[in-house]
Design a protein around this motif. Sequence first.
Motif, PDB file in Angstrom:
ATOM      1  N   LEU A  34      60.774 153.625  87.243  1.00 44.42           N
ATOM      2  CA  LEU A  34      60.114 152.348  87.268  1.00 44.42           C
ATOM      3  C   LEU A  34      60.641 151.283  86.909  1.00 44.42           C
ATOM      4  O   LEU A  34      61.716 151.173  86.040  1.00 44.42           O
ATOM      5  N   ALA A  35      60.440 149.872  87.517  1.00 41.98           N
ATOM      6  CA  ALA A  35      61.305 148.693  87.397  1.00 41.98           C
ATOM      7  C   ALA A  35      61.410 148.148  86.025  1.00 41.98           C
ATOM      8  O   ALA A  35      62.217 147.636  85.306  1.00 41.98           O
ATOM      9  N   SER A  36      60.326 148.726  85.126  1.00 50.87           N
ATOM     10  CA  SER A  36      60.067 148.144  83.653  1.00 50.87           C
ATOM     11  C   SER A  36      60.626 149.581  82.849  1.00 50.87           C
ATOM     12  O   SER A  36      60.296 149.265  81.409  1.00 50.87           O
ATOM     13  N   GLU A  37      61.176 150.532  83.297  1.00 53.66           N
ATOM     14  CA  GLU A  37      61.873 151.562  82.524  1.00 53.66           C
ATOM     15  C   GLU A  37      63.285 151.266  82.311  1.00 53.66           C
ATOM     16  O   GLU A  37      63.774 150.483  82.983  1.00 53.66           O
ATOM     17  N   ALA A  38      63.817 152.137  81.433  1.00 52.41           N
ATOM     18  CA  ALA A  38      65.291 152.347  81.157  1.00 52.41           C
ATOM     19  C   ALA A  38      65.804 153.590  81.118  1.00 52.41           C
ATOM     20  O   ALA A  38      64.965 154.404  80.275  1.00 52.41           O
ATOM     21  N   GLY A 122      56.768 148.269  88.027  1.00 50.51           N
ATOM     22  CA  GLY A 122      56.527 148.471  86.864  1.00 50.51           C
ATOM     23  C   GLY A 122      55.361 148.130  86.027  1.00 50.51           C
ATOM     24  O   GLY A 122      54.399 147.630  86.643  1.00 50.51           O
ATOM     25  N   ASN A 123      55.355 148.629  84.692  1.00 49.13           N
ATOM     26  CA  ASN A 123      54.130 148.076  84.003  1.00 49.13           C
ATOM     27  C   ASN A 123      54.701 147.395  82.886  1.00 49.13           C
ATOM     28  O   ASN A 123      54.966 147.441  81.736  1.00 49.13           O
ATOM     29  N   TRP A 124      54.768 146.200  83.337  1.00 46.64           N
ATOM     30  CA  TRP A 124      55.315 144.944  82.614  1.00 46.64           C
ATOM     31  C   TRP A 124      54.276 144.383  81.401  1.00 46.64           C
ATOM     32  O   TRP A 124      52.978 144.025  81.881  1.00 46.64           O
ATOM     33  N   GLY A 161      61.074 149.283  78.421  1.00 47.66           N
ATOM     34  CA  GLY A 161      61.923 148.756  79.195  1.00 47.66           C
ATOM     35  C   GLY A 161      63.085 147.844  78.178  1.00 47.66           C
ATOM     36  O   GLY A 161      63.123 147.937  77.159  1.00 47.66           O
ATOM     37  N   THR A 162      64.018 147.201  79.228  1.00 40.71           N
ATOM     38  CA  THR A 162      64.950 146.365  78.212  1.00 40.71           C
ATOM     39  C   THR A 162      64.550 145.056  78.942  1.00 40.71           C
ATOM     40  O   THR A 162      63.703 144.845  80.010  1.00 40.71           O
ATOM     41  N   VAL A 163      65.069 144.078  78.170  1.00 41.48           N
ATOM     42  CA  VAL A 163      65.068 142.708  78.420  1.00 41.48           C
ATOM     43  C   VAL A 163      66.603 142.001  78.214  1.00 41.48           C
ATOM     44  O   VAL A 163      67.205 142.390  77.563  1.00 41.48           O
ATOM     45  N   THR A 164      66.599 140.666  78.792  1.00 39.91           N
ATOM     46  CA  THR A 164      67.877 140.033  78.660  1.00 39.91           C
ATOM     47  C   THR A 164      67.509 138.879  77.663  1.00 39.91           C
ATOM     48  O   THR A 164      66.595 138.194  77.955  1.00 39.91           O
TER      49      THR A 164
END
Length: 220
Positions: A34-38, A122-124, A161-164
């Motif tokens: 998913l886009a919100s995973e790592a 994802g699940n943001w 997930g991860t963030v910047t």
Amino acid sequence: MRRAVLGWVALAGIGCGSQLADPRVLGVTPETMLASEAREVVVRLEGVLPFTVDYDQGQASADRQTTLRIGGREFVTSGYREDGTIQAFIPSVLPVGAHDVTVRLGDQRSATAPAAFSVGPGNWPDGYQFEGTIADQVMDQPFAVTLRALEGGLPFPAFFGTVTLTANRPEFAAVITQPFDAGLVTERTVTIPFTGAVSLTVTDTNGTSATSNTFLVRAP
């Protein structure tokens, strides 16, 4: 006198030879995220590695360096491992869709598996907050920042997930955080390479962001 020659060493059971064969991507595990995973991703390879032979020492040294690209992003890998695989950590930075997977060896030969890795919606969270007030800091001295994911103003424990992390000045190199654990993460080695008034901003791939309080950074 030492002499070294360039040769090739086998990956995944392929024998040595006099010609450079292009490597081949045999598979990717997992194939989706998913886009919100790592995720940790493992790529299986078939091909040959470059190596040098020192006849005086009777030794051969393989170049295990590899580069992994998924879509338009490059990721740090473990290098080639004895089981014919490479491993890389994939943070929450890829857009939704199917992505090509490209592995490049140390001598620049490469292999691409088209659309071999897919990213789903994802699940943001709908917000983030900096836990507590960031105190004044010292330039080039690491400090910790804790971030919490929010949904409707409440903690959102479903985010992993991860963030910047960025700052209000370009001298600060953007940092991709460690993965959140049940909606919470502490980044322990944030370092500010300049002095003055600073604020930090966290942003995810979905475009949601939050900004810290302003704090001062002084010279050592």
